[in-house]
Design a protein around this motif. Structure first.
Motif, PDB file in Angstrom:
ATOM      1  N   ALA A 135       0.814  -1.214   0.000  1.00 52.32           N
ATOM      2  CA  ALA A 135       0.000   0.000   0.000  1.00 52.32           C
ATOM      3  C   ALA A 135       0.851   1.268   0.000  1.00 52.32           C
ATOM      4  O   ALA A 135       0.474   2.285  -0.580  1.00 52.32           O
ATOM      5  CB  ALA A 135      -0.938   0.008   1.205  1.00 52.32           C
TER       6      ALA A 135
ATOM      7  N   ILE B 141     -10.475  -2.808   1.838  1.00 49.68           N
ATOM      8  CA  ILE B 141     -11.119  -1.771   1.026  1.00 49.68           C
ATOM      9  C   ILE B 141     -10.239  -0.531   0.929  1.00 49.68           C
ATOM     10  O   ILE B 141     -10.146   0.104  -0.130  1.00 49.68           O
ATOM     11  CB  ILE B 141     -12.507  -1.440   1.601  1.00 49.68           C
ATOM     12  CG1 ILE B 141     -13.438  -2.649   1.448  1.00 49.68           C
ATOM     13  CG2 ILE B 141     -13.104  -0.223   0.910  1.00 49.68           C
ATOM     14  CD1 ILE B 141     -14.766  -2.504   2.141  1.00 49.68           C
ATOM     15  N   GLY B 142      -9.548  -0.194   2.022  1.00 45.52           N
ATOM     16  CA  GLY B 142      -8.634   0.949   1.971  1.00 45.52           C
ATOM     17  C   GLY B 142      -7.534   0.767   0.941  1.00 45.52           C
ATOM     18  O   GLY B 142      -7.216   1.679   0.172  1.00 45.52           O
TER      19      GLY B 142
ATOM     20  N   VAL C 219      -8.842   1.258  -2.587  1.00 42.80           N
ATOM     21  CA  VAL C 219      -8.960   2.688  -2.920  1.00 42.80           C
ATOM     22  C   VAL C 219      -7.594   3.244  -3.347  1.00 42.80           C
ATOM     23  O   VAL C 219      -7.499   3.985  -4.339  1.00 42.80           O
ATOM     24  CB  VAL C 219      -9.526   3.474  -1.720  1.00 42.80           C
ATOM     25  CG1 VAL C 219      -9.445   4.979  -1.975  1.00 42.80           C
ATOM     26  CG2 VAL C 219     -10.970   3.073  -1.453  1.00 42.80           C
ATOM     27  N   VAL C 220      -6.546   2.887  -2.612  1.00 38.76           N
ATOM     28  CA  VAL C 220      -5.195   3.327  -2.992  1.00 38.76           C
ATOM     29  C   VAL C 220      -4.858   2.850  -4.400  1.00 38.76           C
ATOM     30  O   VAL C 220      -4.351   3.617  -5.241  1.00 38.76           O
ATOM     31  CB  VAL C 220      -4.149   2.802  -1.989  1.00 38.76           C
ATOM     32  CG1 VAL C 220      -2.733   3.133  -2.463  1.00 38.76           C
ATOM     33  CG2 VAL C 220      -4.376   3.400  -0.605  1.00 38.76           C
TER      34      VAL C 220
ATOM     35  N   CYS D  61      -6.823   4.751  -7.198  1.00 38.75           N
ATOM     36  CA  CYS D  61      -6.379   6.148  -7.347  1.00 38.75           C
ATOM     37  C   CYS D  61      -5.028   6.231  -8.047  1.00 38.75           C
ATOM     38  O   CYS D  61      -4.827   7.075  -8.929  1.00 38.75           O
ATOM     39  CB  CYS D  61      -6.314   6.820  -5.981  1.00 38.75           C
ATOM     40  SG  CYS D  61      -7.919   7.118  -5.227  1.00 38.75           S
TER      41      CYS D  61
ATOM     42  N   ALA E 263      -5.978   9.041  -2.741  1.00 41.38           N
ATOM     43  CA  ALA E 263      -5.303   7.804  -2.345  1.00 41.38           C
ATOM     44  C   ALA E 263      -5.021   7.795  -0.845  1.00 41.38           C
ATOM     45  O   ALA E 263      -5.075   6.742  -0.193  1.00 41.38           O
ATOM     46  CB  ALA E 263      -4.003   7.643  -3.128  1.00 41.38           C
TER      47      ALA E 263
ATOM     48  N   GLY F  45      -7.737   6.190   1.325  1.00 41.77           N
ATOM     49  CA  GLY F  45      -7.652   4.738   1.444  1.00 41.77           C
ATOM     50  C   GLY F  45      -6.534   4.299   2.368  1.00 41.77           C
ATOM     51  O   GLY F  45      -6.698   3.366   3.174  1.00 41.77           O
ATOM     52  N   TYR F  46      -5.390   4.986   2.294  1.00 43.49           N
ATOM     53  CA  TYR F  46      -4.254   4.605   3.128  1.00 43.49           C
ATOM     54  C   TYR F  46      -4.538   4.845   4.605  1.00 43.49           C
ATOM     55  O   TYR F  46      -3.911   4.225   5.469  1.00 43.49           O
ATOM     56  CB  TYR F  46      -3.008   5.380   2.685  1.00 43.49           C
ATOM     57  CG  TYR F  46      -1.744   4.869   3.324  1.00 43.49           C
ATOM     58  CD1 TYR F  46      -1.254   3.605   3.000  1.00 43.49           C
ATOM     59  CD2 TYR F  46      -1.038   5.625   4.250  1.00 43.49           C
ATOM     60  CE1 TYR F  46      -0.098   3.122   3.585  1.00 43.49           C
ATOM     61  CE2 TYR F  46       0.115   5.146   4.843  1.00 43.49           C
ATOM     62  CZ  TYR F  46       0.578   3.892   4.501  1.00 43.49           C
ATOM     63  OH  TYR F  46       1.720   3.396   5.086  1.00 43.49           O
TER      64      TYR F  46
ATOM     65  N   ALA G  24      -4.186  -5.682  -1.170  1.00 40.65           N
ATOM     66  CA  ALA G  24      -5.581  -5.789  -0.747  1.00 40.65           C
ATOM     67  C   ALA G  24      -6.090  -7.220  -0.902  1.00 40.65           C
ATOM     68  O   ALA G  24      -6.767  -7.758  -0.010  1.00 40.65           O
ATOM     69  CB  ALA G  24      -6.444  -4.830  -1.566  1.00 40.65           C
TER      70      ALA G  24
END
Length: 401
Positions: A28, A86-87, A90-91, A94, A114, A117-118, A184
């Motif tokens: 991540a 899920i975070g 999102v990263v 993005c 981003a 999400g992080y 993820a």
């Protein structure tokens, strides 16, 4: 007579959880932690100043300023698997979109989103490890897990300059997105919550509102936040400035300078494990280890202010030293955070302490860049980091006594 098979110990799965959390952390943070290694490429490709380069790091860290607190509260209510997974998705999305960014403003916006999400990945991974390991091994476990960040940064620093050279800076964002997506997938597939411990009295929950009042005012949490903000400033200073410093002051080519940054980040990964394990075994281990890191980074940056700091060999050795202590502090520090809160407030405590760090993460990279741009020298930048760390060291030592 046939003997019954010995029941399998479910707690052995903690090592799988630790490995998964470490990998997800590395994946991540892959791109953002590796920005410093492609600083020269970004400056040339987007015609950026050092201040604007620092703002790219700040953009990715701005959302977590509030997002970490929200994630901490969420982690005390929802399974970590979904929060972290899920975070990281999102990263990934993005960063993949960032490969299409038309210019600098769009890239800033992509990195900001981003960061949302992080916000879930960092405290979520720490809480998942803290839940599986007791106090006697928690420092080592946290150190290994937090080593994922410099390990990911080292891998990024080794790979991203070559990607940028061959395919342009946009390819580096796509690579970062692919890594985050893989992290993820691994976390959501493999993470399990720990089994309920048999025997012993149930741990008493904290009173309602404890985390927002008493926890914030407690001496342990005050020391944690003061030391954390100063050392995170050093960590990001080393990450962003190493290649630029070696290239402009020690006259090294970008390739060798990037390799020294890789070495510093690998030293930081080792430091997070070694120092965290040490904090499990010595009296006053968490605080004493973090304080030793503060003294070590002050000494290292002081050398960079001398004429010896302009020598490529000396500068490389000092920056690797700063990598070991300037990244290594985070292992024992995050273990101290997990132990400073009641069991049902761990997520909030992690979010609170990490939010305090975000203030320094947001402000320091562009501030260091501005000092360098206006003065034409790295001396004010290293001097500021020394002053911050020394002030925090004196303040935390006074509170400790």
């Amino acid at each position: 007579m046939t003997l019954a098979a010995e029941p399998r110990d479910p707690w052995r799965y903690r090592w799988v959880v630790l490995g998964v959390a470490t990998f997800t952390q590395a994946a991540a943070g892959f791109f953002v932690q590796g920005i410093g290694s492609i600083g020269v490429h970004l400056q040339q490709g987007l015609e950026l100043s050092t201040t604007q380069l620092g703002l790219l790091v700040s953009a990715a860290q701005l959302a977590p300023l509030a997002g970490l607190l929200a994630a901490g509260e969420l982690l005390d209510r929802v399974n970590e698997r979904w929060v972290v997974g899920i975070g990281a998705v999102v990263v990934a999305l993005c960063l993949a979109a960032g490969g299409l960014a038309p210019g600098y403003p769009a890239l800033l916006a992509v990195l900001f989103v981003a960061g949302i999400g992080y916000s879930a990945v960092q405290p979520g991974g720490s809480k998942s490890v803290a839940a599986w390991f007791d106090t006697s091994r928690r420092g080592l476990a946290m150190g290994i897990r937090q080593a994922g960040l410099p390990l990911g940064a080292a891998l990024a620093s080794a790979a991203l300059p070559f990607l940028a050279e061959a395919y342009g800076w946009r390819a580096t964002l796509v690579a970062g997105g692919a890594m985050a997506l893989l992290g993820a997938a691994v976390f959501m597939a493999c993470y399990r919550r720990p089994p309920v411990r048999s025997g012993g009295a149930a741990r008493r929950p904290a009173p309602e509102g404890y985390s927002r009042r008493q926890l914030l005012r407690s001496p342990a949490m005050v020391r944690i936040m003061l030391s954390g903000t100063s050392l995170i400033a050093t960590q990001y200073g080393v990450g962003v400035l190493t290649v630029l410093y070696l290239h402009k002051t020690a006259a090294l080519a970008v390739g060798p300078a990037a390799l020294i940054l890789v070495a510093a980040q690998l030293a930081g990964a080792a430091g997070r494990i070694v120092l965290a394990a040490l904090s499990d075994r010595i009296a006053s281990g968490r605080y004493a280890t973090v304080a030793a890191c503060m003294i070590a980074v002050i000494a290292g940056m002081t050398v960079l202010l001398t004429p010896a700091g302009r020598s490529p060999a000396t500068a490389a050795a000092v920056l690797i030293w700063l990598g070991f202590f300037g990244y290594g502090w985070y292992g024992p520090w995050v273990a101290a955070v997990a132990e400073a809160a009641p069991p049902d407030r761990t997520g909030f405590a992690l979010g609170l302490a990490m939010s305090a760090n975000q203030i320094a993460i947001i402000l320091i990279p562009p501030l260091l860049g501005l000092l360098i741009d206006t003065s034409g020298s790295f001396t004010p930048a290293w001097g500021l980091l020394i002053a911050m760390t020394l002030t925090a060291l004196l303040a935390t030592a006074r509170r400790r006594s």
